[in-house]
Design an enzyme around this catalytic site. Sequence first.
Site, short mmCIF file in Angstrom:
data_model
loop_
_atom_site.label_atom_id
_atom_site.label_comp_id
_atom_site.label_asym_id
_atom_site.label_seq_id
_atom_site.Cartn_x
_atom_site.Cartn_y
_atom_site.Cartn_z
N ASN A 12 -77.69 -53.22 12.85
CA ASN A 12 -77.73 -53.13 14.35
C ASN A 12 -78.45 -54.44 14.76
O ASN A 12 -79.38 -54.82 14.58
CB ASN A 12 -78.68 -51.88 14.74
N LYS A 19 -81.85 -54.91 12.77
CA LYS A 19 -82.25 -53.81 12.30
C LYS A 19 -81.36 -53.47 11.14
O LYS A 19 -79.98 -53.58 11.33
CB LYS A 19 -82.21 -52.63 13.14
N ARG A 96 -73.45 -51.18 14.44
CA ARG A 96 -73.48 -50.61 15.80
C ARG A 96 -72.92 -51.56 16.67
O ARG A 96 -73.44 -52.63 16.95
CB ARG A 96 -74.86 -50.22 16.10
N HIS A 185 -74.71 -43.62 23.51
CA HIS A 185 -75.47 -42.66 22.56
C HIS A 185 -74.41 -41.88 21.81
O HIS A 185 -74.83 -41.03 21.37
CB HIS A 185 -76.43 -41.80 23.17
N ARG A 246 -85.51 -46.33 33.53
CA ARG A 246 -84.47 -46.46 34.52
C ARG A 246 -84.46 -45.33 35.39
O ARG A 246 -84.63 -44.21 35.03
CB ARG A 246 -83.09 -46.41 33.35
N GLU A 391 -78.70 -41.93 13.51
CA GLU A 391 -77.36 -42.76 13.99
C GLU A 391 -77.10 -43.62 12.89
O GLU A 391 -75.76 -44.03 12.75
CB GLU A 391 -77.96 -43.73 15.19
#
Length: 405
Positions: A12, A19, A96, A185, A246, A391
């Site tokens: 990622n 990551k 990802r 997501h 947000r 994930e």
Amino acid sequence: MKKETRKVLVVNSGSSSLKYMLFDMKGEKMLCKGLVERIGIPGSRLVYQKPGQDKLIREIKAPDHTAALKEVVAALTDPANGVLKSLDEVDAIGHRILHGAEVFQDSAVMNKANFAKCEKLVKFGPLHMPANLGGVKACEKIFKGVPNVGVFDTAFHQTMPAYAAQYAIDPKYYKKYGIRKYGFHGTSHKFITQAAAKFLKKPVSKVNLVTCHLGNGSSLAAVKNGKVMDTTMGLTPLAGLVMGTRCGDIDAAAVLSIMEAEKKTPAEMDKLLNKQSGLQAISGVPGGDCRDICAKAAKGDAGAKLALEMLGYRTALYIGAYNTVIGGADAIVFTGGIGENSDVARAEVIGRLAALGIKLDKKANLKTHGSTAVISTKDSKIPCIVLPTNEELMIARDTVRILGK
Ligand code: ADP
């Protein structure tokens, strides 16, 4: 004979971090994980951790993603603490990737043609996409001949019907600029859909769910027969629920009013809505961290209490709506940092679902942190389940599936 895809590295790659997680897909065993922080910034660090062991942290030089990845490889193959004899043991790499727009309905091998298609999608994620694609390039350089698979955060939501995905504005904006709802997501919602189907002992193709990924960024998905019908995030991850920083859903005219009154540029307004709003703005807690907000609310702080109410209310609102559009859910599933861990936030949501015949099992809720459990009472009409997401494992599974095709 085709080589079995057994050891899969999941990457990622962000703008200043990378990551990673390494899996042995025989038994889906995680071998190690970690990250490189501060890539291209002085003070780069490598974090490396094997299951059940302490983190090893080392100062490194990582001027770019290729250098960072070289350090990761050195850690993976380190004779003392590594988990591989050589880098040849890595059979495939799963990446990802933030945005697949309408081009990628599924994960895909990152060959030349697909890479070029991704480069055309940078406009949909100018911050993330270059970093995601930089990770693919770095892997191509270091793991010569090893296949790279892109797993898109938007792909699982590509089954949304036009009436859910399109905005009610002149369709020329959709045709010209691709302005529509994409949702994010997706990798987590897909993992949770599969895990919930297994938990409920139903085939994925027959399961109806409202999946709630509640973290710093949060989104819900309405899943009918294993496919997404709607999701709360939109063209960007700004829409829908009230999140850490947000605002989620807001009247577009309110945005225009603030811009006009305070003479703000689009970039300044973007910052206000994405970074300076949400739970943080209401509670005054930096980053809108749910744990800190819960602590502040427990001391009686009115702003923190209101932030939790807003989180609970907006989430419950969408659960009701999504339960309707899928024709009744088999379960409502909670995941993500907040969904898995915060009994307070879950109670704020589930306490508002009485009209659906759902009651919170207070005891079960209080003792569930990061594990799988039903947290609604036995007589509830729809069970509420907590399921930890994974994930990285979903990316590794997709990598194996795509390469097996
Ligand atoms: P991201 O969207 O960055 O992946 P996470 O899914 O890790 O975020 O979720 C982070 C959120 O989860 C934070 O608001 C954090 O406070 C919250 N969280 C994590 N653990 C707990 C806990 N034990 N109690 C309450 N909130 C928690």
